[in-house]
Write an enzyme that holds these catalytic residues in place. Structure first.
Site, PDB file in Angstrom:
ATOM      1  CG  ASP A 140     -34.285   8.058 -32.434  1.00 48.11           C
ATOM      2  OD1 ASP A 140     -34.891   7.856 -31.373  1.00 48.11           O
ATOM      3  OD2 ASP A 140     -33.788   7.150 -33.127  1.00 48.11           O
ATOM      4  CG  HIS A 161     -39.417   9.839 -30.638  1.00 46.13           C
ATOM      5  ND1 HIS A 161     -38.363  10.352 -29.914  1.00 46.13           N
ATOM      6  CD2 HIS A 161     -38.867   9.015 -31.582  1.00 46.13           C
ATOM      7  CE1 HIS A 161     -37.221   9.854 -30.386  1.00 46.13           C
ATOM      8  NE2 HIS A 161     -37.500   9.052 -31.393  1.00 46.13           N
TER       9      HIS A 161
END
Length: 291
Positions: free
Chosen positions: A104, A270
């Site tokens: 991320d 994610h």
């Protein structure tokens, strides 16, 4: 959770960086994403430490690292500034050259590390992202809906800060649930630690500055060196149920930004190191051992 690791606090030119290091072997830096801390690597780092000297750090503005003022242009939270922090951390620990994996926001720092410090990075891995410049350049309704926070967090101070600060635990839990697809990925004590760190008003502001930088000065830096390809081997991993893996042809996209790209999908959403720790460990271990 990091048995055998030693904590550190290292002063760089622009921030004090908190983290842990442990293991032996070639140096490997691990960087987390939003809204987390280095704790996200808890199920992967100790296993990698069997073969690597592992450094897991909190990005400036996150966790227990310091939160310097962003400045009018948000430059203190540019990925260039964050990357410089990590080069200095690794140099202080005795590693002028190292391997690095980021998830991320940490993966965006990895991208900048590879561009600004190509001689320092031996191999790099980016987890569940497409390049910032590419995502903004190809923004559509589907992306805006899924990643609305990219447009919310960049609003001028102090709108997002006040709204998040009204109930930071609620916001953090909603984000983890929104992006994750594995309900067992976050142990209660881990959630409690994320809440502790994220509830600090300085952290809320600093993390907004991170996103404000991404939509301004980071794009300027990206446009200035858009033809500078990453030359070290690059591993790209993404979640099978995550947005970026379903919305982008990630290997094709990253081949516009790097010379040597390989990668594959892993289960979950994610948060790869937390939702699919076994698969993430195996992929990282195989890739970095190849160095």
């Amino acid at each position: 959770m990091f048995h055998g690791f030693q904590p550190f606090r290292i002063q760089t030119q622009g921030a004090t960086i908190n983290g842990v290091h442990g293991g032996s072997g070639p140096p490997l830096l691990l960087l987390h994403g939003y809204p987390q801390t280095h704790l996200m690597w808890r199920a992967v780092a100790p296993r990698l430490a069997d073969e690597f000297t592992v450094v897991a750090a909190d990005l400036r503005g996150y966790g227990d690292s310091s939160k310097p003022p962003g400045g009018d242009d948000h430059a203190a939270y540019s990925k260039r500034a964050m990357a410089q922090d990590m080069v200095e951390v690794m140099q202080t620990l005795g590693f002028p050259r190292f391997m690095v994996a980021g998830h991320d926001r940490g993966a965006r720092v990895v991208h900048r590390l590879c561009r600004d410090h190509p001689h320092a990075v031996i191999r790099a891995a980016v987890l569940d992202i497409a390049p910032t410049h590419y995502m903004y350049a190809t923004t559509d309704r589907v992306f805006a809906e899924a990643y609305y926070h990219w447009f919310f967090l960049i609003q001028p101070y102090d709108l997002p800060e006040r709204l998040i600060g009204a109930d930071p635990e609620y916001y953090l839990r909603k984000k983890l649930a929104h992006w994750g697809r594995t309900s067992s990925a976050f142990e209660p004590e881990v959630i409690a630690e994320y809440v502790r760190c994220f509830s600090n008003p300085e952290t809320i502001h600093a993390t907004c500055e991170d996103y404000r930088a991404a939509a301004s000065i980071d794009l300027q830096h990206d446009e200035a060196d858009q033809h500078t390809l990453i030359t070290c081997p690059l591993l790209v991993l993404w979640g099978a149920q995550g947005f970026v893996g379903r919305h982008y042809d990630l290997l094709t996209v990253w081949r516009q930004y790097a010379v040597d790209v390989r990668g594959h999908v892993v289960p979950g959403g994610h948060f790869l190191p937390e939702e699919a720790p076994d698969e993430t460990y195996a992929a990282l271990r195989a890739f970095f051992a190849g160095a």
